[in-house]
Design a protein around this motif. Structure first.
Motif, PDB file in Angstrom:
ATOM      1  N   LEU A   1       0.829  -1.202   0.000  1.00  0.00           N
ATOM      2  CA  LEU A   1       0.000   0.000   0.000  1.00  0.00           C
ATOM      3  C   LEU A   1       0.866   1.256   0.000  1.00  0.00           C
ATOM      4  CD1 LEU A   1      -3.013   0.690   0.086  1.00  0.00           C
ATOM      5  CD2 LEU A   1      -2.823   0.859   2.562  1.00  0.00           C
ATOM      6  N   LEU A   2       1.990   1.212   0.713  1.00  0.00           N
ATOM      7  CA  LEU A   2       2.880   2.372   0.797  1.00  0.00           C
ATOM      8  C   LEU A   2       3.795   2.504  -0.416  1.00  0.00           C
ATOM      9  CD1 LEU A   2       3.953   2.054   4.551  1.00  0.00           C
ATOM     10  CD2 LEU A   2       2.417   3.768   3.581  1.00  0.00           C
ATOM     11  N   THR A   3       4.079   1.416  -1.072  1.00  0.00           N
ATOM     12  CA  THR A   3       5.087   1.436  -2.139  1.00  0.00           C
ATOM     13  C   THR A   3       4.507   1.300  -3.546  1.00  0.00           C
ATOM     14  OG1 THR A   3       5.417  -0.959  -1.887  1.00  0.00           O
ATOM     15  CG2 THR A   3       6.857   0.497  -0.617  1.00  0.00           C
ATOM     16  N   GLY A   4       3.172   1.168  -3.660  1.00  0.00           N
ATOM     17  CA  GLY A   4       2.551   1.085  -4.965  1.00  0.00           C
ATOM     18  C   GLY A   4       2.529  -0.295  -5.581  1.00  0.00           C
ATOM     19  N   PHE A   5       2.857  -1.325  -4.808  1.00  0.00           N
ATOM     20  CA  PHE A   5       2.837  -2.686  -5.320  1.00  0.00           C
ATOM     21  C   PHE A   5       1.405  -3.233  -5.332  1.00  0.00           C
ATOM     22  CE2 PHE A   5       7.190  -2.504  -5.466  1.00  0.00           C
ATOM     23  CZ  PHE A   5       7.820  -3.723  -5.679  1.00  0.00           C
ATOM     24  N   PRO A   6       1.097  -4.164  -6.235  1.00  0.00           N
ATOM     25  CA  PRO A   6      -0.232  -4.796  -6.202  1.00  0.00           C
ATOM     26  C   PRO A   6      -0.406  -5.624  -4.937  1.00  0.00           C
ATOM     27  CG  PRO A   6       1.189  -5.853  -7.841  1.00  0.00           C
ATOM     28  CD  PRO A   6       1.924  -4.643  -7.354  1.00  0.00           C
ATOM     29  N   VAL A   7      -1.474  -5.350  -4.208  1.00  0.00           N
ATOM     30  CA  VAL A   7      -1.703  -5.986  -2.912  1.00  0.00           C
ATOM     31  C   VAL A   7      -1.858  -7.500  -3.050  1.00  0.00           C
ATOM     32  CG1 VAL A   7      -3.314  -6.164  -0.979  1.00  0.00           C
ATOM     33  CG2 VAL A   7      -2.704  -3.918  -1.890  1.00  0.00           C
ATOM     34  N   ASN A   8      -2.705  -7.931  -3.971  1.00  0.00           N
ATOM     35  CA  ASN A   8      -2.967  -9.369  -4.115  1.00  0.00           C
ATOM     36  C   ASN A   8      -1.714 -10.134  -4.513  1.00  0.00           C
ATOM     37  OD1 ASN A   8      -5.598  -7.988  -4.279  1.00  0.00           O
ATOM     38  ND2 ASN A   8      -6.392 -10.032  -4.603  1.00  0.00           N
ATOM     39  N   THR A   9      -0.894  -9.526  -5.369  1.00  0.00           N
ATOM     40  CA  THR A   9       0.330 -10.195  -5.810  1.00  0.00           C
ATOM     41  C   THR A   9       1.310 -10.347  -4.659  1.00  0.00           C
ATOM     42  OG1 THR A   9      -0.004  -9.056  -7.919  1.00  0.00           O
ATOM     43  CG2 THR A   9       2.074 -10.218  -7.625  1.00  0.00           C
TER      44      THR A   9
ATOM     45  N   THR B   1      -4.803   8.406   2.798  1.00  0.00           N
ATOM     46  CA  THR B   1      -3.445   8.855   3.119  1.00  0.00           C
ATOM     47  C   THR B   1      -3.273   9.158   4.597  1.00  0.00           C
ATOM     48  OG1 THR B   1      -3.307   9.823   0.904  1.00  0.00           O
ATOM     49  CG2 THR B   1      -1.654  10.514   2.493  1.00  0.00           C
ATOM     50  N   GLY B   2      -4.309   9.740   5.204  1.00  0.00           N
ATOM     51  CA  GLY B   2      -4.204  10.076   6.626  1.00  0.00           C
ATOM     52  C   GLY B   2      -3.996   8.858   7.500  1.00  0.00           C
ATOM     53  N   VAL B   3      -4.684   7.758   7.167  1.00  0.00           N
ATOM     54  CA  VAL B   3      -4.503   6.512   7.923  1.00  0.00           C
ATOM     55  C   VAL B   3      -3.070   6.016   7.775  1.00  0.00           C
ATOM     56  CG1 VAL B   3      -5.204   4.098   8.109  1.00  0.00           C
ATOM     57  CG2 VAL B   3      -6.936   5.868   7.775  1.00  0.00           C
ATOM     58  N   LEU B   4      -2.553   6.092   6.553  1.00  0.00           N
ATOM     59  CA  LEU B   4      -1.168   5.675   6.320  1.00  0.00           C
ATOM     60  C   LEU B   4      -0.203   6.566   7.093  1.00  0.00           C
ATOM     61  CD1 LEU B   4      -1.221   4.971   2.476  1.00  0.00           C
ATOM     62  CD2 LEU B   4      -1.527   3.358   4.346  1.00  0.00           C
ATOM     63  N   GLY B   5      -0.490   7.858   7.121  1.00  0.00           N
ATOM     64  CA  GLY B   5       0.375   8.770   7.867  1.00  0.00           C
ATOM     65  C   GLY B   5       0.408   8.458   9.347  1.00  0.00           C
ATOM     66  N   GLY B   6      -0.767   8.173   9.922  1.00  0.00           N
ATOM     67  CA  GLY B   6      -0.811   7.831  11.339  1.00  0.00           C
ATOM     68  C   GLY B   6      -0.086   6.543  11.652  1.00  0.00           C
TER      69      GLY B   6
END
Length: 447
Positions: free
Chosen positions: A76-84, A360-365
């Motif tokens: 989620l933070l690095t732009g990778f496909p989650v399922n993969t 984004t806010g959740v990721l920031g926290g």
């Protein structure tokens, strides 16, 4: 997530662990522990044992829950496909169990150490990012073979604790600006998320404490939804996503400067894997020194496989150490269940789309806490190994490396541009033995 050592778990279980056992392990098949339903007081279910299958499946499900938040946060933070990424974490776990011959229970989830180099190369595309992952995996395998044939002393000679701790610390603290920038985009959502993680981790007990990040992210997501901070486009993507489908696969691209940025990550992976071996050995009362090289080879191969097709780099997970400590079940059968469960979830596109709705806010926290924890893991290595900072070599080498990493020193050598993680890591690996030689052969004679 990252460090596999859990001091409380080791203290609680090592006292009641069985006598040392050097059994070689079997690829398939487990002995039934007792009647398959109960664990006697003071006993543990060994790696080569299992409870009955319903209970084993239940414990495997707990391992999936334990690794879930951290493993999915990295893509989620690095732009990778989650399922993969989820798919290759399951495949990587199977690879790990096979290579370690079912002697070392572990789940291989996404390594936080890759966040910095993958974030730094994200603008260049996922192909370049995968080249970073794959090259780090190959390097870790080579280290594993060296350890297998030469022994752990080769690691101690090249990377003493002051060097290892410095590199781990600067990798985490290098990410600080990204965390604060994300926090500032939705400060209230970020604060609720951060506070939830901290409270769950500090005030929670058992699994609540160990799942603090997942709980905090869920609370933050719910708060964001209630306050209108979810993206309408993201929620529409969830409704349009199919229930069943293939993960997205990508091919790696190899850019030399990008790969150099990623190579310091292997220092973290080495520390995590060796720490995991020590923790499991302490909790099960088994001598696992001979399997440290195999663990590094296995994690390196799992990371290489992931990088070859679209997944993030892997590592052994401390969260799952916590599950084992809580249940007293160290059976590798539960990890096979967890691995196949993760693989099955990877073929549900709607699940991956749901993860991408996290704002984004959740990721920031979450990252305000997580990135700091990565940095402090380096400090913990210094403390555990009693690094002497009255020694000017240790003091100056660590100080310089940290500032290069935290300040993200960026310099170009011709067409090759390197950033703070690379300069700090390479600098201390090369500079420390030079400074140590000068101190021992010249400095001591100054008076």
């Amino acid at each position: 997530m990252n460090s596999s050592s859990d001091a409380e778990a080791q203290q609680e279980t090592s006292a009641t662990a069985p006598a040392e056992n050097t059994e070689r392990g079997r690829l398939f098949g487990w002995d039934i522990h007792g009647d398959g339903r109960k664990i006697a007081p003071g006993a543990v279910v060994a790696p080569n044992e299992r409870l009955d299958w319903p209970r084993t499946i239940g414990i495997g499900a707990q391992h999936v829950i334990a690794m879930f938040g951290a493993t999915l946060l990295v893509p989620l933070l690095t732009g990778f496909p989650v399922n993969t990424t989820l798919l290759f974490s399951g495949i990587g776990t199977i690879v790990f169990l096979l290579i370690t011959r079912n002697r070392l229970p572990s789940y291989l989830g996404s390594s936080f150490a890759f966040i910095a180099p993958l974030s730094a190369t994200q603008a260049q595309g996922i192909g370049v990012q995968l080249g970073v992952v794959l090259s780090a995996g190959i390097a870790l395998m080579l280290v594993g073979f060296a350890v297998k044939f030469a022994g752990k002393r080769v690691l101690d000679a090249v990377m003493p604790p002051v060097v290892t701790g410095s590199i781990v610390a600067l990798i985490g603290l290098n990410l600080a600006p990204a965390a604060t920038e994300n926090f500032a985009t939705q400060p209230l959502v970020a604060f609720v998320t951060m506070a939830s993680i901290v409270i769950a981790t500090v005030a929670g007990r058992g699994m609540v404490s160990r799942l603090g990040v997942l709980i905090g992210v869920l609370i933050g997501w719910i708060f964001a939804a209630a306050t209108g901070n979810l993206s309408p486009e993201a929620t529409e993507t969830v409704s349009n996503a199919a229930w069943i489908g293939l993960p997205a696969f990508h091919a790696p691209e190899f850019h030399f400067n990008a790969m150099l940025i990623g190579l310091p990550v292997i220092v973290v992976l080495i520390a995590e894997n060796v720490g995991h071996v020590k923790a499991v050995a302490a909790m099960t009362g088994r001598n696992l020194d001979d399997i440290a090289g195999d663990a590094l080879i296995a994690d390196g191969l799992a990371t290489t496989i992931a990088g070859s097709a679209g997944g993030s780099g892997t590592t052994t997970y401390a969260e799952n150490i916590g599950v084992m400590a809580a249940t007293r079940v160290y059976s590798t059968a539960a990890y096979w269940v967890a691995a196949f469960t993760a693989i099955a979830l990877a073929f549900i596109p709607k699940f991956g789309a749901l993860i991408l709705t996290i704002p984004t806010g959740v990721l920031g926290g979450a990252t305000m806490v997580l990135y700091g924890l990565i940095g402090l893991l380096g400090v913990r290595i210094w403390m555990d190994e009693k690094v002497d900072f009255n020694n000017p070599v240790n003091l100056t080498a660590a100080a310089t490396a940290l500032i290069a990493g935290i300040g993200n020193l960026t310099l170009a050598i011709g067409s090759l541009t390197l950033e703070g993680i690379a300069w700090g890591s390479v600098g201390i690996i090369v500079g420390y033995p030079i400074l140590n030689w000068l101190y021992n052969h010249i400095g001591e004679n100054r008076s």
